[in-house]
Design an enzyme around this catalytic site. Structure first.
Site, PDB file in Angstrom:
ATOM      1  CE1 TYR A 155      35.123  37.686  33.520  1.00  0.00           C
ATOM      2  CE2 TYR A 155      34.119  38.783  31.629  1.00  0.00           C
ATOM      3  CZ  TYR A 155      34.833  38.845  32.813  1.00  0.00           C
ATOM      4  OH  TYR A 155      35.242  40.068  33.294  1.00  0.00           O
ATOM      5  CE  LYS A 162      35.226  43.407  33.931  1.00  0.00           C
ATOM      6  NZ  LYS A 162      35.655  44.500  34.839  1.00  0.00           N
TER       7      LYS A 162
HETATM    8  O1  0WE Z   1      36.650  39.958  35.558  1.00  0.00           O
HETATM    9  C1  0WE Z   1      37.217  38.995  36.040  1.00  0.00           C
HETATM   10  C2  0WE Z   1      36.811  38.484  37.404  1.00  0.00           C
HETATM   11  C3  0WE Z   1      35.440  38.896  37.759  1.00  0.00           C
HETATM   12  C4  0WE Z   1      34.806  38.233  38.957  1.00  0.00           C
HETATM   13  C5  0WE Z   1      35.350  37.170  39.666  1.00  0.00           C
HETATM   14  C6  0WE Z   1      34.665  36.646  40.754  1.00  0.00           C
HETATM   15  C7  0WE Z   1      35.156  35.449  41.535  1.00  0.00           C
HETATM   16  C8  0WE Z   1      34.619  35.412  42.936  1.00  0.00           C
HETATM   17  C9  0WE Z   1      33.587  38.736  39.342  1.00  0.00           C
HETATM   18  N1  0WE Z   1      32.910  38.232  40.388  1.00  0.00           N
HETATM   19  C10 0WE Z   1      33.424  37.218  41.097  1.00  0.00           C
HETATM   20  N2  0WE Z   1      32.689  36.725  42.138  1.00  0.00           N
HETATM   21  C11 0WE Z   1      33.171  35.824  43.026  1.00  0.00           C
HETATM   22  O2  0WE Z   1      32.460  35.368  43.924  1.00  0.00           O
HETATM   23  N3  0WE Z   1      38.205  38.370  35.325  1.00  0.00           N
HETATM   24  C12 0WE Z   1      38.555  38.872  34.023  1.00  0.00           C
HETATM   25  C13 0WE Z   1      38.895  37.170  35.808  1.00  0.00           C
HETATM   26  C14 0WE Z   1      38.142  35.987  35.285  1.00  0.00           C
HETATM   27  O3  0WE Z   1      37.019  35.575  35.892  1.00  0.00           O
HETATM   28  C15 0WE Z   1      36.524  34.527  35.164  1.00  0.00           C
HETATM   29  C16 0WE Z   1      37.371  34.261  34.080  1.00  0.00           C
HETATM   30  C17 0WE Z   1      38.401  35.217  34.135  1.00  0.00           C
HETATM   31  C18 0WE Z   1      39.519  35.362  33.180  1.00  0.00           C
HETATM   32  C19 0WE Z   1      35.382  33.751  35.373  1.00  0.00           C
HETATM   33  C20 0WE Z   1      35.100  32.714  34.504  1.00  0.00           C
HETATM   34  C21 0WE Z   1      35.912  32.468  33.417  1.00  0.00           C
HETATM   35  C22 0WE Z   1      37.058  33.235  33.195  1.00  0.00           C
END
Ligand code: 0WE
Length: 260
Positions: A155, A162
């Site tokens: 993450y 966050k």
């Molecule tokens: O906040 C999120 C997602 C945030 C996110 C996801 C992406 C994927 C595609 C931000 N930027 C991008 N950029 C991209 O190009 N989550 C809480 C979901 C999430 O994302 C992760 C998680 C979880 C859970 C990323 C790594 C590990 C766990």
């Protein structure tokens, strides 16, 4: 009798019917809210417009949160259509894909800047621009994730963003409290959306989550939508500056037992 009858709500971050913002939209629509939406570019507009129109959207306007000019134009549109707004939902986050893999310490200066700009500063920029048209009793809501508080593999810089977002919620709640405006965040468990597609090990994390969480299940956009409905309604009239977990209890467990 809807909990949001007569309330004017603006939602940023609706992308498709898997979006957390779609769960929130449906709960708000079922409770009588008038809804305005943003999109970041035309490709996303094509996907979200039919959804927004299906709930009778009052307006659909562009807003790339990296641009102060676009934020100003978006709020001008909201002012024109709604006069004042009662609810602002911020469901926006982005980090460059390559930053969400491997050790955090590989983060680049540019990846850090983009992640913090889009995912954290944007809430403050939107609230600043909306302040003149926020109705007394208005509610502002953003979305966060437990990776802000404890390490979640991969993450990475999103966890740092966050953490900044969660602190912003408290400072904004302090600033806006005197004018009767509340600011809160929902910390949702992992949900399969466009944002989680293609993330290394997400499927495994999603599956393991349901084995460990006290409720023994995953979280849905509807779960988040229903808590958002409560937070943005007058039922939550004395709740501000809070991070409310909608995670089936996952973050409360240290050592999981009874997994068999
Ligand atoms: O906040 C999120 C997602 C945030 C996110 C996801 C992406 C994927 C595609 C931000 N930027 C991008 N950029 C991209 O190009 N989550 C809480 C979901 C999430 O994302 C992760 C998680 C979880 C859970 C990323 C790594 C590990 C766990």
């Amino acid at each position: 009798m809807g909990l949001l009858d007569g309330k004017r709500c603006v939602i940023l971050g609706l992308l498709n019917d898997h979006s957390i913002a779609w769960g929130i939209t449906q709960a708000f629509h079922a409770h009588g809210a008038a809804l305005g939406f943003s999109y970041v570019n035309e490709a996303i507009e094509r996907r979200m417009r039919p959804l927004a129109e299906s709930v009778g959207a009052s307006f659909i306007a562009p807003c790339d949160v990296q641009s102060d000019e676009q934020i100003a134009a978006f709020m001008a549109r909201a002012a024109e259509v709604f006069g004042t707004i009662d609810v602002l939902v911020h469901a926006v986050a982005f980090a460059p894909r390559n930053e969400l893999n491997g050790p955090y310490l590989n983060v680049t200066r540019e990846g850090f800047r983009v992640a913090l700009d889009v995912s954290a500063y944007s809430l403050t920029a939107l609230v600043k621009a909306a302040q003149p048209i926020l109705a007394p009793g208005a509610s502002i809501l953003t979305l966060t994730y437990h990776g802000a508080q404890q390490v979640v593999a991969n993450y990475n810089v999103m966890g740092v963003a966050k953490a900044a977002l969660e602190a912003s919620v408290r400072y904004l709640a302090s600033d806006l409290g005197p004018q009767g405006v509340r600011v809160n965040a929902i910390s949702a468990g992992p949900i399969r959306t466009m944002s989680s597609s293609g993330i290394a090990d997400f499927r495994t994390m999603h599956r393991e989550f349901a084995n460990v969480a006290p409720l023994r299940r995953n979280v849905t956009p509807d779960d988040v939508g229903n808590t958002a409905l409560w937070l943005c309604s007058d039922l939550a009239s004395a709740v501000t500056g809070e991070i409310i977990y909608v995670d089936a209890g996952f973050s409360t467990v240290s050592v999981a037992t009874g997994l068999a």
